[in-house]
Design a protein around this motif. Structure first.
Motif, PDB file in Angstrom:
ATOM      1  N   TYR A  34       0.850  -1.194   0.000  1.00  0.00           N
ATOM      2  CA  TYR A  34       0.000   0.000   0.000  1.00  0.00           C
ATOM      3  C   TYR A  34       0.884   1.243   0.000  1.00  0.00           C
ATOM      4  O   TYR A  34       1.173   1.823   1.045  1.00  0.00           O
ATOM      5  N   GLU A  35       1.322   1.656  -1.178  1.00  0.00           N
ATOM      6  CA  GLU A  35       2.259   2.769  -1.306  1.00  0.00           C
ATOM      7  C   GLU A  35       1.662   4.093  -0.855  1.00  0.00           C
ATOM      8  O   GLU A  35       2.391   5.042  -0.575  1.00  0.00           O
ATOM      9  N   PHE A  36       0.356   4.176  -0.755  1.00  0.00           N
ATOM     10  CA  PHE A  36      -0.320   5.384  -0.274  1.00  0.00           C
ATOM     11  C   PHE A  36       0.230   5.811   1.091  1.00  0.00           C
ATOM     12  O   PHE A  36       0.341   7.004   1.382  1.00  0.00           O
ATOM     13  N   TYR A  37       0.609   4.856   1.915  1.00  0.00           N
ATOM     14  CA  TYR A  37       1.050   5.148   3.278  1.00  0.00           C
ATOM     15  C   TYR A  37       2.479   5.681   3.354  1.00  0.00           C
ATOM     16  O   TYR A  37       2.970   5.978   4.435  1.00  0.00           O
ATOM     17  N   GLU A  38       3.167   5.827   2.205  1.00  0.00           N
ATOM     18  CA  GLU A  38       4.488   6.450   2.180  1.00  0.00           C
ATOM     19  C   GLU A  38       4.402   7.958   2.367  1.00  0.00           C
ATOM     20  O   GLU A  38       5.373   8.586   2.757  1.00  0.00           O
ATOM     21  N   GLY A  39       3.243   8.540   2.096  1.00  0.00           N
ATOM     22  CA  GLY A  39       3.077   9.988   2.179  1.00  0.00           C
ATOM     23  C   GLY A  39       3.262  10.521   3.588  1.00  0.00           C
ATOM     24  O   GLY A  39       2.837   9.919   4.568  1.00  0.00           O
ATOM     25  N   ARG A  40       3.902  11.674   3.683  1.00  0.00           N
ATOM     26  CA  ARG A  40       4.144  12.298   4.985  1.00  0.00           C
ATOM     27  C   ARG A  40       2.864  12.787   5.647  1.00  0.00           C
ATOM     28  O   ARG A  40       2.788  12.865   6.861  1.00  0.00           O
ATOM     29  N   ARG A  41       1.883  13.146   4.861  1.00  0.00           N
ATOM     30  CA  ARG A  41       0.655  13.710   5.421  1.00  0.00           C
ATOM     31  C   ARG A  41      -0.372  12.663   5.834  1.00  0.00           C
ATOM     32  O   ARG A  41      -1.391  13.013   6.404  1.00  0.00           O
ATOM     33  N   VAL A  42      -0.100  11.419   5.565  1.00  0.00           N
ATOM     34  CA  VAL A  42      -1.006  10.348   5.973  1.00  0.00           C
ATOM     35  C   VAL A  42      -0.843  10.175   7.482  1.00  0.00           C
ATOM     36  O   VAL A  42       0.237   9.863   7.972  1.00  0.00           O
ATOM     37  N   SER A  43      -1.924  10.405   8.220  1.00  0.00           N
ATOM     38  CA  SER A  43      -1.818  10.394   9.682  1.00  0.00           C
ATOM     39  C   SER A  43      -2.695   9.333  10.342  1.00  0.00           C
ATOM     40  O   SER A  43      -2.842   9.338  11.563  1.00  0.00           O
ATOM     41  N   VAL A  44      -3.267   8.437   9.566  1.00  0.00           N
ATOM     42  CA  VAL A  44      -4.067   7.347  10.112  1.00  0.00           C
ATOM     43  C   VAL A  44      -3.681   6.043   9.422  1.00  0.00           C
ATOM     44  O   VAL A  44      -3.269   6.050   8.264  1.00  0.00           O
ATOM     45  N   VAL A  45      -3.794   4.954  10.173  1.00  0.00           N
ATOM     46  CA  VAL A  45      -3.533   3.624   9.624  1.00  0.00           C
ATOM     47  C   VAL A  45      -4.614   2.677  10.134  1.00  0.00           C
ATOM     48  O   VAL A  45      -5.226   2.931  11.169  1.00  0.00           O
ATOM     49  N   PRO A  46      -4.853   1.577   9.426  1.00  0.00           N
ATOM     50  CA  PRO A  46      -5.826   0.587   9.911  1.00  0.00           C
ATOM     51  C   PRO A  46      -5.358  -0.038  11.219  1.00  0.00           C
ATOM     52  O   PRO A  46      -4.161  -0.173  11.473  1.00  0.00           O
ATOM     53  N   ILE A  47      -6.300  -0.432  12.035  1.00  0.00           N
ATOM     54  CA  ILE A  47      -5.967  -1.025  13.335  1.00  0.00           C
ATOM     55  C   ILE A  47      -5.173  -2.318  13.171  1.00  0.00           C
ATOM     56  O   ILE A  47      -4.356  -2.658  14.034  1.00  0.00           O
ATOM     57  N   GLN A  48      -5.354  -3.019  12.057  1.00  0.00           N
ATOM     58  CA  GLN A  48      -4.592  -4.247  11.832  1.00  0.00           C
ATOM     59  C   GLN A  48      -3.097  -3.950  11.752  1.00  0.00           C
ATOM     60  O   GLN A  48      -2.275  -4.751  12.197  1.00  0.00           O
TER      61      GLN A  48
END
Length: 64
Positions: A34-48
């Motif tokens: 999930y390359e989307f999560y490489e972004g610096r502004r991404v501040s949430v992730v799935p609980i898994q």
């Protein structure tokens, strides 16, 4: 459920530890493809992803 730094702080983690857990969870998501999560502004992730970093932890789903 998506988890943010604030959610981890409300669960009892110190701010620096919460940031570290979130950073490790984002790295885990990138490794999963999930390359989307490489972004610096991404501040949430799935609980898994959080559970993959710190194990099975109970986080409150209600906003206070």
């Amino acid at each position: 459920m998506l988890v943010s730094k604030e959610t981890l702080i409300r669960a009892g983690f110190p701010p620096y530890t919460a940031s570290s857990i979130l950073r490790q969870a984002k790295h885990f998501m990138v490794q999963q493809g999930y390359e989307f999560y490489e972004g610096r502004r991404v501040s949430v992730v799935p609980i898994q992803a959080i559970k993959s970093v710190i194990g099975d932890v109970e986080l409150s789903e209600t906003e206070e």
